[in-house]
Scaffold this active site. Structure first.
Site, PDB file in Angstrom:
ATOM      1  N   ASN A  77     -58.235  68.283  11.013  1.00  0.00           N
ATOM      2  CA  ASN A  77     -56.782  68.360  11.136  1.00  0.00           C
ATOM      3  C   ASN A  77     -56.120  69.285  10.125  1.00  0.00           C
ATOM      4  OD1 ASN A  77     -53.916  67.129  11.726  1.00  0.00           O
ATOM      5  ND2 ASN A  77     -54.283  66.781   9.541  1.00  0.00           N
ATOM      6  N   SER A  86     -50.782  64.029   4.394  1.00  0.00           N
ATOM      7  CA  SER A  86     -49.425  64.229   4.913  1.00  0.00           C
ATOM      8  C   SER A  86     -49.474  64.543   6.406  1.00  0.00           C
ATOM      9  CB  SER A  86     -48.715  65.370   4.170  1.00  0.00           C
ATOM     10  OG  SER A  86     -49.378  66.602   4.397  1.00  0.00           O
ATOM     11  N   LYS A  94     -56.136  79.058  15.093  1.00  0.00           N
ATOM     12  CA  LYS A  94     -56.090  77.988  16.081  1.00  0.00           C
ATOM     13  C   LYS A  94     -56.734  78.414  17.395  1.00  0.00           C
ATOM     14  CE  LYS A  94     -53.990  74.835  13.631  1.00  0.00           C
ATOM     15  NZ  LYS A  94     -54.733  73.620  13.201  1.00  0.00           N
ATOM     16  N   LEU A  99     -60.950  72.525   0.933  1.00  0.00           N
ATOM     17  CA  LEU A  99     -61.482  73.150   2.138  1.00  0.00           C
ATOM     18  C   LEU A  99     -61.433  74.669   2.089  1.00  0.00           C
ATOM     19  CD1 LEU A  99     -60.007  70.800   4.878  1.00  0.00           C
ATOM     20  CD2 LEU A  99     -62.255  70.712   3.814  1.00  0.00           C
ATOM     21  N   TYR A 122     -52.351  82.111  11.449  1.00  0.00           N
ATOM     22  CA  TYR A 122     -52.314  80.745  11.973  1.00  0.00           C
ATOM     23  C   TYR A 122     -52.677  80.748  13.460  1.00  0.00           C
ATOM     24  CZ  TYR A 122     -50.458  76.121  13.207  1.00  0.00           C
ATOM     25  OH  TYR A 122     -50.311  74.832  13.666  1.00  0.00           O
ATOM     26  N   ARG A 153     -57.256  67.893  -0.826  1.00  0.00           N
ATOM     27  CA  ARG A 153     -57.385  68.179  -2.254  1.00  0.00           C
ATOM     28  C   ARG A 153     -56.943  66.989  -3.089  1.00  0.00           C
ATOM     29  NH1 ARG A 153     -54.295  73.777  -2.922  1.00  0.00           N
ATOM     30  NH2 ARG A 153     -52.999  72.731  -1.362  1.00  0.00           N
TER      31      ARG A 153
END
Length: 270
Positions: A84, A18, A154, A58, A150, A40
């Site tokens: 990604n 996606s 990053k 992952l 998050y 997955r």
């Protein structure tokens, strides 16, 4: 016209089912690059013969290394890796369950680190120069409110990229590294984001949903990645609308930190 297949044979792309991962995989396939798609439930509707799905969780760091060995043994021709995969959780840090914190770090930091290590190992013995793309975020420079893990993941991923760029410097380097920093794009990332919370008197989830709905389409990110891949050097790449990718990153370099935090609060107002 030059195609990416002139430079790459096979790409490994995580989070391929996606969002940006799917868009990147389609672009690579269209340009003649085979894609080992990892998630997955890896799937690309009507995918051409060059798509090779590989189911992988992952978040399971213990199982990841042996699975990666299987992937690279089955596809020793991999010369491009795009880290990604990721997901958002909207929450105060103290309200996040420990399992959620661990899962975010596993998917967005531990897994990319292990994949990068295995990829570099393969690049160093390969016949062609490899390329590692770590998809970070503009949140590294301008953090998203109430997405602490998050943002931290990053930021750490970008720091990893910078370190690997240093390691890969020099004319004899067998690989290059791209720190790819997208802003908001109109994908299903916001729809899949977990959590809903009020922040500074506003429904932050509603504001973020609106930002994503008004954001550029994925083709802008695809063009940015393609341009970077066609180059020959390591580096940092920002993609997004003009405000997010061009103007906003100047703020931390020109303005006091307190002003930046105030501007972020203004940007996410109701």
């Amino acid at each position: 016209m030059a195609r990416l297949s002139d430079h790459f044979h096979t790409a490994l792309v995580t989070g391929v089912s996606s969002g940006l991962g799917l868009a990147f995989a389609r672009m690579l396939l269209d340009e003649g690059v085979a894609v080992v798609g990892v998630s997955r439930h890896p799937d690309i509707p009507d995918a051409p013969a060059g798509f090779r799905p590989w189911a992988m969780d992952l978040s399971d760091s213990d199982a990841l290394v042996p699975v990666l060995d299987q992937v690279f043994a089955a596809h020793p021709e991999i010369d491009l890796v795009i880290n990604n995969a990721g997901f958002g959780v909207l929450s105060h840090l103290e309200a996040m369950a420990p399992d959620t914190v661990q899962a975010q770090y596993a998917v967005m930091l531990n897994a990319p680190t292990l994949i990068a290590a295995r990829a570099i190992q393969a690049f160093k013995v390969g016949s062609t120069r490899g390329c590692l793309v770590n998809v970070s975020s503009l949140a590294v420079e301008l953090p998203l409110p109430l997405m602490p893990v998050y943002n931290a993941s990053k930021a750490a991923l970008s720091a990893l990229s910078e370190s690997l760029m240093l390691d890969a410097s020099g004319s004899a380097a067998r690989y290059r590294v791209i720190d790819f920093r997208p802003g908001d794009f109109n994908t299903n990332f916001a729809e899949r984001m977990e959590g809903r919370v009020e922040w500074n008197g506003v429904d932050l989830r509603a504001v973020m949903d609106r930002h994503h709905a008004q954001a550029p389409g994925v083709q802008l990110a695809v063009k940015g990645l393609r341009r970077a891949l066609m180059g020959q050097h390591s580096g940092r790449v920002r993609v997004g609308d003009w405000f997010q990718a061009k103007l906003a990153p100047l703020g931390p370099r020109l303005l006091p930190a307190g002003w930046i935090r105030a501007l972020i609060r203004w940007y996410y107002r109701d």
